[in-house]
Design an enzyme around this catalytic site. Structure first.
Site, PDB file in Angstrom:
ATOM      1  N   LYS A 110      11.883   7.635  13.658  1.00  0.00           N
ATOM      2  CA  LYS A 110      12.210   7.990  12.348  1.00  0.00           C
ATOM      3  C   LYS A 110      13.662   8.677  12.388  1.00  0.00           C
ATOM      4  CE  LYS A 110       9.093   6.453   9.758  1.00  0.00           C
ATOM      5  NZ  LYS A 110       9.415   5.355   8.720  1.00  0.00           N
ATOM      6  N   ARG A 163       0.734  -1.288   0.012  1.00  0.00           N
ATOM      7  CA  ARG A 163       0.039  -0.173  -0.105  1.00  0.00           C
ATOM      8  C   ARG A 163       0.865   1.240  -0.100  1.00  0.00           C
ATOM      9  NH1 ARG A 163      -5.255  -1.179   2.078  1.00  0.00           N
ATOM     10  NH2 ARG A 163      -5.459  -3.397   3.015  1.00  0.00           N
ATOM     11  N   TYR A 184       6.871   7.401  16.883  1.00  0.00           N
ATOM     12  CA  TYR A 184       7.149   7.537  15.467  1.00  0.00           C
ATOM     13  C   TYR A 184       8.155   8.676  15.294  1.00  0.00           C
ATOM     14  CZ  TYR A 184       6.046   8.500  10.469  1.00  0.00           C
ATOM     15  OH  TYR A 184       6.160   8.357   9.362  1.00  0.00           O
ATOM     16  N   ASN A 212      11.093   0.612   3.684  1.00  0.00           N
ATOM     17  CA  ASN A 212       9.916   1.462   3.850  1.00  0.00           C
ATOM     18  C   ASN A 212       8.931   1.312   4.931  1.00  0.00           C
ATOM     19  OD1 ASN A 212       7.683   3.480   2.254  1.00  0.00           O
ATOM     20  ND2 ASN A 212       6.689   1.477   2.144  1.00  0.00           N
TER      21      ASN A 212
END
Length: 295
Positions: free
Chosen positions: A155, A16, A151, A87
């Site tokens: 990251k 997706r 998050y 990813n």
């Protein structure tokens, strides 16, 4: 690298969002694809739509053995790997006090360990072909928002993972890049918008272009160009590059003033929304058994 014809590209989180869009673009240009995701149904649908030159693996990026097997399947099918795109990623909802600790850890496991496992498994093949590694980070690596600590931390972590890796493998002829995106119209962002009114409010109150959402197609186009030139950085939209250079200002007490005021007004409301949902992740992620989907 002047094109993708005949190149073997290994993509996690491929079913997706950005992973799917990049896969479609590179396939159109002749790439051979090894597509990895935990969500079997859309992964199978994507492979059927693409047709030939595609191998799929349903695999969990937090499982190194599974990633080793996925890499082996790609090498068996195509003889090697030229490009790896790490990813796969997830996000959690809620403040540090409000988030489910299991969900927080899952974000770190997928977004950091998942990148390590992906790169570790593929790196010997990448070195053999003097290939390219792209680690998908985020604008959140240097511009955090409240309610997104897991998050943002993950990251930032993978940005520095890419920086360290670049130094380690340059002498092998391997190039390493990191991608930094603002808000992209992926399932991850759409799920958060659907679940949390406070998330929608946060986007609406961000200044200028910062709260705007970029289409997956526009993001995929920038990825395609960046991967082709083995870019050190891929920024989506382009202004994200300026935010990186202005990181000391972005992280200054003055610049954080607006965000602190917003957090004071909304964090308790966000935690109440999360409690009412009964989950600190999207329903789609939970349906996969705390699985791992594309960011």
């Amino acid at each position: 690298m002047t094109g993708f014809a005949g190149k073997v590209v290994f993509v996690t989180g491929a079913a997706r969002g950005v992973g799917e869009e990049v896969a479609r673009r590179l396939h159109r240009r002749g790439a051979r694809l090894v597509l990895v995701d935990l969500d079997a149904e859309p992964l199978t649908d994507l492979a059927a739509a693409l047709g030939d030159r595609v191998v799929t693996q349903v695999a969990d990026v937090t499982d190194l053995a599974a990633m080793d097997a996925a890499v082996a399947a790609g090498i068996d099918a195509f003889g090697g790997i030229d490009i790896v795109i790490a990813n796969a990623g997830v996000a959690s909802y809620g403040s540090v006090l409000g988030v489910d600790p299991v969900a927080f850890r899952r974000v770190v496991d997928v977004n950091i360990l998942g990148v390590f496992h992906t790169v570790r498994a593929a790196l010997p093949a990448i070195i053999e072909r003097k290939g390219y590694v792209l680690v998908v980070s985020s604008l959140a690596a240097f511009a955090a928002e409240p309610g997104m600590a897991a998050y943002a931390a993950s990251k930032a972590g993978v940005e520095h993972f890419a920086n360290a890796l670049r130094l380690e493998v340059a002498h092998h002829g391997v190039a390493v890049g990191s991608a930094h995106m603002g808000w992209i119209d992926t399932p991850l962002v759409r799920d958060a918008k659907a679940d949390l009114g406070t998330f929608r409010t946060m986007l609406d109150t961000l200044p200028g272009p910062v709260g705007k959402t970029t289409s997956v197609q526009a993001c995929g186009q920038r990825f395609e160009k960046g991967i082709e030139r083995r870019a050190r950085r891929i920024d989506v939209p382009g202004w994200v590059a300026a935010a990186r250079w202005l990181r000391p200002l972005v992280q200054s007490r003055l610049a954080e003033g607006r965000t602190r005021r917003h957090a004071a007004a909304t964090m308790s409301e966000m935690d109440a929304e999360v409690a009412a949902l009964g989950r600190s992740v999207s329903a789609r992620t939970r349906a996969l058994g705390d699985g791992h989907t594309a960011g």
